[in-house]
Design a protein around this motif. Structure first.
Motif, PDB file in Angstrom:
ATOM      1  N   ARG A  66       0.842  -1.198   0.000  1.00 50.83           N
ATOM      2  CA  ARG A  66       0.000   0.000   0.000  1.00 50.83           C
ATOM      3  C   ARG A  66       0.876   1.247   0.000  1.00 50.83           C
ATOM      4  O   ARG A  66       1.845   1.322   0.739  1.00 50.83           O
ATOM      5  CB  ARG A  66      -0.911   0.005   1.226  1.00 50.83           C
ATOM      6  N   ASP A  67       0.480   2.194  -0.830  1.00 45.80           N
ATOM      7  CA  ASP A  67       1.197   3.457  -0.976  1.00 45.80           C
ATOM      8  C   ASP A  67       0.138   4.540  -1.147  1.00 45.80           C
ATOM      9  O   ASP A  67      -0.700   4.445  -2.043  1.00 45.80           O
ATOM     10  CB  ASP A  67       2.103   3.383  -2.208  1.00 45.80           C
ATOM     11  N   TYR A  68       0.142   5.534  -0.296  1.00 42.98           N
ATOM     12  CA  TYR A  68      -0.896   6.550  -0.332  1.00 42.98           C
ATOM     13  C   TYR A  68      -0.468   7.837  -1.029  1.00 42.98           C
ATOM     14  O   TYR A  68      -1.149   8.847  -0.932  1.00 42.98           O
ATOM     15  CB  TYR A  68      -1.425   6.812   1.086  1.00 42.98           C
ATOM     16  N   ARG A  69       0.634   7.772  -1.770  1.00 35.23           N
ATOM     17  CA  ARG A  69       0.925   8.875  -2.681  1.00 35.23           C
ATOM     18  C   ARG A  69      -0.075   8.779  -3.826  1.00 35.23           C
ATOM     19  O   ARG A  69      -0.706   7.744  -4.020  1.00 35.23           O
ATOM     20  CB  ARG A  69       2.350   8.771  -3.228  1.00 35.23           C
ATOM     21  N   ARG A  70      -0.205   9.827  -4.629  1.00 37.17           N
ATOM     22  CA  ARG A  70      -1.156   9.796  -5.739  1.00 37.17           C
ATOM     23  C   ARG A  70      -0.832   8.605  -6.631  1.00 37.17           C
ATOM     24  O   ARG A  70       0.304   8.389  -7.020  1.00 37.17           O
ATOM     25  CB  ARG A  70      -1.098  11.108  -6.530  1.00 37.17           C
ATOM     26  N   HIS A  71      -1.843   7.813  -6.919  1.00 35.49           N
ATOM     27  CA  HIS A  71      -1.688   6.634  -7.753  1.00 35.49           C
ATOM     28  C   HIS A  71      -2.884   6.529  -8.691  1.00 35.49           C
ATOM     29  O   HIS A  71      -3.920   7.146  -8.477  1.00 35.49           O
ATOM     30  CB  HIS A  71      -1.569   5.374  -6.884  1.00 35.49           C
ATOM     31  N   TRP A  72      -2.729   5.748  -9.717  1.00 42.60           N
ATOM     32  CA  TRP A  72      -3.797   5.555 -10.682  1.00 42.60           C
ATOM     33  C   TRP A  72      -4.350   4.156 -10.541  1.00 42.60           C
ATOM     34  O   TRP A  72      -3.621   3.193 -10.309  1.00 42.60           O
ATOM     35  CB  TRP A  72      -3.284   5.761 -12.107  1.00 42.60           C
ATOM     36  N   LEU A  98      -7.144  19.304  -6.953  1.00 42.32           N
ATOM     37  CA  LEU A  98      -7.746  19.396  -8.277  1.00 42.32           C
ATOM     38  C   LEU A  98      -6.721  18.977  -9.317  1.00 42.32           C
ATOM     39  O   LEU A  98      -5.573  19.407  -9.283  1.00 42.32           O
ATOM     40  CB  LEU A  98      -8.227  20.824  -8.541  1.00 42.32           C
ATOM     41  N   GLU A  99      -7.140  18.148 -10.256  1.00 41.65           N
ATOM     42  CA  GLU A  99      -6.257  17.674 -11.321  1.00 41.65           C
ATOM     43  C   GLU A  99      -6.823  18.151 -12.654  1.00 41.65           C
ATOM     44  O   GLU A  99      -7.435  17.400 -13.394  1.00 41.65           O
ATOM     45  CB  GLU A  99      -6.125  16.152 -11.252  1.00 41.65           C
ATOM     46  N   GLY A 100      -6.635  19.431 -12.936  1.00 41.24           N
ATOM     47  CA  GLY A 100      -7.212  20.052 -14.131  1.00 41.24           C
ATOM     48  C   GLY A 100      -8.446  20.826 -13.723  1.00 41.24           C
ATOM     49  O   GLY A 100      -8.912  20.753 -12.586  1.00 41.24           O
ATOM     50  N   ALA A 114      -8.025  14.271  -6.540  1.00 37.41           N
ATOM     51  CA  ALA A 114      -7.457  13.192  -5.734  1.00 37.41           C
ATOM     52  C   ALA A 114      -7.785  13.497  -4.280  1.00 37.41           C
ATOM     53  O   ALA A 114      -7.755  14.656  -3.855  1.00 37.41           O
ATOM     54  CB  ALA A 114      -5.946  13.096  -5.921  1.00 37.41           C
ATOM     55  N   ASP A 115      -8.136  12.458  -3.524  1.00 39.29           N
ATOM     56  CA  ASP A 115      -8.357  12.662  -2.097  1.00 39.29           C
ATOM     57  C   ASP A 115      -6.999  12.725  -1.398  1.00 39.29           C
ATOM     58  O   ASP A 115      -5.962  12.502  -2.032  1.00 39.29           O
ATOM     59  CB  ASP A 115      -9.295  11.589  -1.522  1.00 39.29           C
ATOM     60  N   PRO A 116      -6.949  13.059  -0.114  1.00 42.01           N
ATOM     61  CA  PRO A 116      -5.657  13.169   0.578  1.00 42.01           C
ATOM     62  C   PRO A 116      -4.905  11.846   0.718  1.00 42.01           C
ATOM     63  O   PRO A 116      -3.783  11.827   1.198  1.00 42.01           O
ATOM     64  CB  PRO A 116      -6.051  13.707   1.967  1.00 42.01           C
ATOM     65  N   LEU A 121     -10.794  10.588  -7.836  1.00 45.93           N
ATOM     66  CA  LEU A 121     -12.245  10.674  -7.814  1.00 45.93           C
ATOM     67  C   LEU A 121     -12.672  11.810  -8.705  1.00 45.93           C
ATOM     68  O   LEU A 121     -11.862  12.662  -9.074  1.00 45.93           O
ATOM     69  CB  LEU A 121     -12.777  10.846  -6.385  1.00 45.93           C
ATOM     70  N   CYS A 122     -13.938  11.797  -9.090  1.00 43.97           N
ATOM     71  CA  CYS A 122     -14.467  12.850  -9.954  1.00 43.97           C
ATOM     72  C   CYS A 122     -15.749  13.415  -9.371  1.00 43.97           C
ATOM     73  O   CYS A 122     -16.489  12.724  -8.674  1.00 43.97           O
ATOM     74  CB  CYS A 122     -14.774  12.304 -11.353  1.00 43.97           C
ATOM     75  N   LEU A 123     -15.994  14.672  -9.688  1.00 41.45           N
ATOM     76  CA  LEU A 123     -17.278  15.306  -9.437  1.00 41.45           C
ATOM     77  C   LEU A 123     -17.980  15.406 -10.775  1.00 41.45           C
ATOM     78  O   LEU A 123     -17.360  15.818 -11.768  1.00 41.45           O
ATOM     79  CB  LEU A 123     -17.097  16.706  -8.853  1.00 41.45           C
TER      80      LEU A 123
END
Length: 137
Positions: A66-72, A98-100, A114-116, A121-123
């Motif tokens: 498990r790694d909680y850095r930004r991942h895809w 926000l990513e864009g 991205a969550d913390p 995730l998207c809105l």
């Protein structure tokens, strides 16, 4: 009988995750299932936050950690909202990244975040016929 959907999200700080998802998306505490599981209600399916320390094995038989850095990942959450600007403001204030910018489409608007805890995730804010606008009438 169709399957029931439950959403599980691994996090390394369960209290911070509970606060984030409550503040960002208005989810409420359903119940605590011990010190390592929190049930959140208010989405289309219950969301379970699972305390899993960084560096632990993702599952038996896997070498991944498990790694909680930004991942895809090909699986992510979409939160459908009535007012994307207001929802985006709440999510950013709660700690999302926000990513864009907000993007417009025939079916509505979308913002990628991205969550913390590194999860994408998207809105989504639907307009008119929503996704049905993608299908010829």
């Amino acid at each position: 009988m169709p399957a029931t959907l439950l959403v599980n999200i691994d996090v390394d700080d369960i209290d911070a995750a509970e606060s984030f998802y409550a503040r960002a998306f208005g989810l409420t505490l359903g119940r605590r299932l011990g010190p390592e599981v929190v049930e959140l209600l208010g989405a289309g399916a219950p969301i379970y936050l699972l305390a899993k320390p960084a560096g632990t094995r993702a599952c038996d038989g896997s070498a991944q950690r498990r790694d909680y850095r930004r991942h895809w990942t090909p699986v992510h959450l979409d939160f459908v909202v009535e007012d994307i600007e207001a929802a985006l403001g709440r999510a950013l204030e709660a700690g999302a990244s926000l990513e864009g910018g907000i993007r417009d489409h025939d079916w509505g608007r979308i913002a990628s975040l991205a969550d913390p805890f590194g999860h994408g995730l998207c809105l989504l804010q639907f307009k008119g016929r929503g996704y049905d606008a993608l299908v010829e009438a």
